[in-house]
Design a protein around this motif. Structure first.
Motif, short mmCIF file in Angstrom:
data_model
loop_
_atom_site.label_atom_id
_atom_site.label_comp_id
_atom_site.label_asym_id
_atom_site.label_seq_id
_atom_site.Cartn_x
_atom_site.Cartn_y
_atom_site.Cartn_z
N ILE A 193 -4.08 -16.59 2.56
CA ILE A 193 -3.46 -15.87 1.44
C ILE A 193 -4.27 -14.60 1.21
O ILE A 193 -5.49 -14.65 1.02
CB ILE A 193 -3.43 -16.73 0.16
N ASP A 194 -3.60 -13.46 1.27
CA ASP A 194 -4.27 -12.17 1.08
C ASP A 194 -4.19 -11.67 -0.36
O ASP A 194 -5.10 -10.99 -0.83
CB ASP A 194 -3.62 -11.11 1.99
N ILE A 195 -3.08 -12.00 -1.02
CA ILE A 195 -2.79 -11.42 -2.34
C ILE A 195 -2.19 -12.49 -3.23
O ILE A 195 -1.28 -13.22 -2.82
CB ILE A 195 -1.82 -10.24 -2.21
N LEU A 196 -2.68 -12.57 -4.45
CA LEU A 196 -2.08 -13.43 -5.47
C LEU A 196 -1.54 -12.56 -6.59
O LEU A 196 -2.27 -11.72 -7.13
CB LEU A 196 -3.12 -14.40 -6.04
N HIS B 35 -6.57 -9.13 -3.02
CA HIS B 35 -6.22 -8.64 -4.35
C HIS B 35 -5.66 -9.78 -5.20
O HIS B 35 -4.92 -10.63 -4.70
CB HIS B 35 -5.13 -7.57 -4.27
N VAL B 36 -5.99 -9.75 -6.49
CA VAL B 36 -5.32 -10.57 -7.50
C VAL B 36 -4.75 -9.60 -8.52
O VAL B 36 -5.46 -8.71 -9.02
CB VAL B 36 -6.30 -11.54 -8.19
N LEU B 37 -3.46 -9.77 -8.82
CA LEU B 37 -2.81 -8.88 -9.78
C LEU B 37 -2.18 -9.72 -10.88
O LEU B 37 -1.38 -10.62 -10.60
CB LEU B 37 -1.74 -8.04 -9.08
N MET B 38 -2.52 -9.43 -12.12
CA MET B 38 -1.91 -10.09 -13.27
C MET B 38 -0.89 -9.14 -13.90
O MET B 38 -1.19 -7.96 -14.10
CB MET B 38 -2.94 -10.46 -14.35
N LEU B 39 0.27 -9.65 -14.23
CA LEU B 39 1.23 -8.88 -15.01
C LEU B 39 0.87 -9.09 -16.47
O LEU B 39 1.40 -9.96 -17.16
CB LEU B 39 2.66 -9.31 -14.70
N ALA B 40 -0.09 -8.27 -16.92
CA ALA B 40 -0.69 -8.47 -18.23
C ALA B 40 -1.04 -7.12 -18.85
O ALA B 40 -1.30 -6.15 -18.13
CB ALA B 40 -1.95 -9.34 -18.10
#
Length: 273
Positions: A91-94, A143-148
């Protein structure tokens, strides 16, 4: 890096709306996209399922894996992450997109709604990131990206929906803490939030309070997410980014094509002054 070709994205709440739009944008690059959400059978009140989303990902040029996932269930998360890593080799991106909303004051917030928002928004985001961490550590540009939203502590953003604000800011606090915690590991952790209200099923559930013609399409958030997720992780972390600002940074200045109804006045989103 300007493409997500060959990358594996695990996106929660990706059967519709912003999550699906992010997946579709990645699919156009030839990415692997894990569609992880609860909607595995059609719902007359909500568009799309994990299976229809997976079909759209494949049609757009990506490789899809549809997984039914309840982010409130730690065992379910572990199974889904293991299945995704087994299918794609890692997994590269969450993208922590799954979120629950209930815009009501304190007397109007039932305990089940309070618990749901905290279990999905804050706890779900934390557990998903924790579960993906061993795979992210092995990725070339994780990368980890939060929709926040940005952590705007003005009282007016709490006054009318204290429970929702606390739960949503829990996602933002994960960004604040994890970006610092993981910086030495080279894992980027960022937040992304729209400048205006986005026309999604969640907005439709609010009734007549928000008219779609005063919103933008999910694609503006997806394009901003794509730019963030293609940046070098070590040089792009700890940001509370706004979609418009990101796109300006990428060189875009005209956002009219993102409007549901070009020329109509746009509604600013929550938590932004």
């Amino acid at each position: 890096m300007t493409t997500l070709a060959g990358k594996t994205l695990f996106i929660t709440g990706a059967s519709r709306g912003i999550g699906l739009a992010i997946g579709l944008r990645a699919a156009r690059d030839g990415a692997n996209v894990v569609i992880a959400a609860k909607s595995d059978v059609p719902n007359p009140k909500l568009p799309g399922t994990i299976h229809s989303a997976a079909a759209a990902i494949e049609a757009a040029g990506g490789t899809a894996l549809a997984l039914r996932l309840d982010v409130r269930d730690a065992d379910d998360i572990a199974r889904a992450v293991a299945a995704a890593a087994a299918r794609f080799g890692g997994i590269d991106i969450l993208v922590n997109n799954a979120s629950a909303i209930w815009l009501a004051d304190t007397p109007g917030t039932p305990v089940k709604r309070f618990d749901l928002m905290h279990q999905v928004n804050t706890r779900g985001t934390f557990l998903m990131t924790q579960a993906c961490l061993p795979w992210l550590e092995r990725a070339a540009n994780p990368h980890v990206l939060m929709l926040a939203p940005p952590l705007n502590m003005a009282p007016r953003w709490f006054a009318t929906h204290t429970a929702y604000t606390i739960a949503k800011y829990g996602m933002s606090q994960c960004v604040l803490g994890m970006s610092a915690e993981f910086v030495a590991r080279g894992i980027a952790v960022n937040a992304l939030w729209p400048r205006t209200v986005i026309a999604t099923a969640a907005v439709a559930m609010l009734g007549d309070t928000v008219q779609p013609e005063h919103c933008r399409k999910p694609e503006i958030v997806a394009d901003a997410a794509h730019w963030l997720l293609t940046q070098p992780a070590r040089n792009c972390t700890g940001r509370f980014a706004i979609d418009e600002d990101v796109l300006r940074e990428s060189g875009l200045s005209d956002f009219e094509h993102y409007a549901v109804q070009p020329g109509a006045a746009l509604l600013p989103d929550l938590f932004l002054d």
